[in-house]
Design a protein around this motif. Structure first.
Motif, short mmCIF file in Angstrom:
data_model
loop_
_atom_site.label_atom_id
_atom_site.label_comp_id
_atom_site.label_asym_id
_atom_site.label_seq_id
_atom_site.Cartn_x
_atom_site.Cartn_y
_atom_site.Cartn_z
N PRO A 269 -4.10 5.49 0.82
CA PRO A 269 -3.35 4.19 0.56
C PRO A 269 -3.81 3.44 -0.77
CG PRO A 269 -3.67 4.22 2.72
CD PRO A 269 -4.49 5.18 2.18
N ARG A 270 -3.01 3.26 -1.81
CA ARG A 270 -3.44 2.41 -2.93
C ARG A 270 -2.39 1.21 -3.00
NH1 ARG A 270 -6.37 5.78 -6.85
NH2 ARG A 270 -7.91 6.64 -5.28
N ALA A 271 -2.85 0.22 -3.78
CA ALA A 271 -2.06 -1.09 -3.91
C ALA A 271 -1.03 -0.67 -5.07
CB ALA A 271 -2.81 -2.25 -4.59
N ALA B 140 3.22 1.39 3.48
CA ALA B 140 3.05 0.81 4.67
C ALA B 140 3.56 1.18 5.88
CB ALA B 140 3.22 -0.78 4.42
N LEU C 145 0.86 -1.25 0.00
CA LEU C 145 -0.03 0.07 0.22
C LEU C 145 0.71 1.42 -0.01
CD1 LEU C 145 -2.73 -1.01 2.60
CD2 LEU C 145 -2.70 -1.10 0.07
N GLU D 178 1.23 5.37 -0.31
CA GLU D 178 0.41 6.63 0.18
C GLU D 178 0.35 7.68 -1.01
OE1 GLU D 178 -0.91 7.42 2.91
OE2 GLU D 178 -0.36 5.26 3.94
#
Length: 359
Positions: free
Chosen positions: A191-193, A305, A184, A186
């Motif tokens: 948060p995005r994969a 993360a 994840l 930022e």
């Protein structure tokens, strides 16, 4: 396009004519000529040697002579000679400027349709890339590569070769360090994969600044040798999720001990130096591994993360027209590492820092 076979000093040979993504196969090796493909080796430049180092030696007669040789000379010159079906391809690279004992990754690719072949090498310690192209490709046969893989006619690979793999596509050079899908990152919207990030997305850097994403670089490689990722378990350094990172993925760290030992606010450590201090960080056991890393407009660490990871920076020379994973980008747009970038710790420096924290 797929990886067909791979082996390493610590892994048994695996092969599937349909691709390693389909799992291991016990099917008969097809007798086909690969009109397009690539092979990969990893080794270490010897500290001292007077005789040429035969990395790969294979010869066979089947109507015509078929041979494959890769040699590293004491003068630092790498040679590749491939003979197949009346075609002969000879390429050479000068690696004499690279430091002895440096781990290197060698790639040979060919494409009969475009009448091209090329030989490339990457210094895994510095990321420096060199390559040379030729106009007389010699296609390899899948049966011959499988014989090398399983040592059917005796060992063709030198003991100095850490891993060997081949594919039915041309594999670009370099820029393979990164983290596995699912991490994840930022962004301006939270948060995005990492695998879902697209160019133009604003990424949150360690300093809190938003930096535009230029490219999301992914690579799928056999999980053998120094291509096998390591597992970094939370809550190491406040990790909010367990990550898989390639051995030389650079993770930023800071603290009072960092300032005391290295007189710097931030430094980076490679995942391979962190792994010995973490439980259950053994290499990935799957056949293939996919990794992602980002190219940002600003060469600043980005948040993943709960930690910060260094983005990719330019390591190749534009004049050489090297086939890399960043070849689709304008060379001038790719940021380079600069004096303000965090210094990367050597192994003994990382051990000195982590020993104080975790032992």
């Amino acid at each position: 396009m797929a990886w067909l076979g791979a082996t390493a000093t610590d892994r048994n040979p695996v092969y599937n004519p349909l691709g390693l993504d389909k799992g291991i196969s016990r099917a008969k090796v097809p007798s086909r000529r690969l009109t397009r493909g690539g092979l990969l080796l990893e080794t270490i430049i010897p500290d001292q040697f007077r005789q040429p180092l035969d990395l790969l030696t294979y010869e066979r007669f089947d109507r015509f002579r078929r041979s494959l040789h890769m040699v590293l000379g004491p003068n630092g010159r790498l040679w590749a000679a491939i003979e197949s079906d009346r075609a002969l391809s000879v390429l050479t690279l000068d690696l004499s400027a690279w430091r002895k004992d440096s781990p290197i990754r060698i790639l040979y690719g060919w494409d009969l349709a475009d009448a091209t072949c090329w030989l490339g090498a990457e210094c895994l310690e510095t990321g420096e890339i060199k390559s040379v192209a030729g106009s007389e490709p010699a296609a390899l046969h899948e049966e011959d590569l499988a014989r090398v893989l399983f040592a059917v006619d005796g060992a063709s690979l030198a003991s100095d070769v850490g891993c060997f793999a081949f594919a039915d596509h041309i594999e670009p050079l370099g820029y393979t360090e990164g983290i596995a899908p699912g991490a994840l990152v930022e962004t301006e919207y939270g948060p995005r994969a990492i695998e879902r990030l697209t160019p133009g997305t604003l990424i949150v850097t360690q300093s809190g600044v938003l930096s535009p994403l230029l490219a999301n670089i992914s690579a799928t490689l056999p999980a053998v040798g120094q291509m096998s990722p390591l597992r970094l378990r939370r809550p190491f350094q406040n990790l909010r999720q367990t990550l898989e990172a390639t051995p030389r993925c650079e993770i930023v760290t800071h603290g009072v001990d960092t300032s005391y030992l290295f007189d710097a606010e931030h430094v980076t450590m490679r995942a391979m130096h962190i792994a010995p201090f973490l439980p259950g960080s053994r290499p990935c056991l799957s056949l293939l591994s996919t990794r992602h890393n980002l190219v940002l407009a600003d060469h600043d660490p980005y948040r993943v993360a709960g930690i910060a990871v260094m983005p990719l920076s330019r390591n190749h020379c534009a004049e050489h027209r090297t086939l890399t994973r960043l070849s689709h980008l304008k060379t001038d747009d790719i940021p380079m590492r600069n004096a303000t970038s965090p210094a990367t710790l050597l192994r003994h420096e990382a051990i000195a820092l982590l020993s104080e924290r975790y032992l």
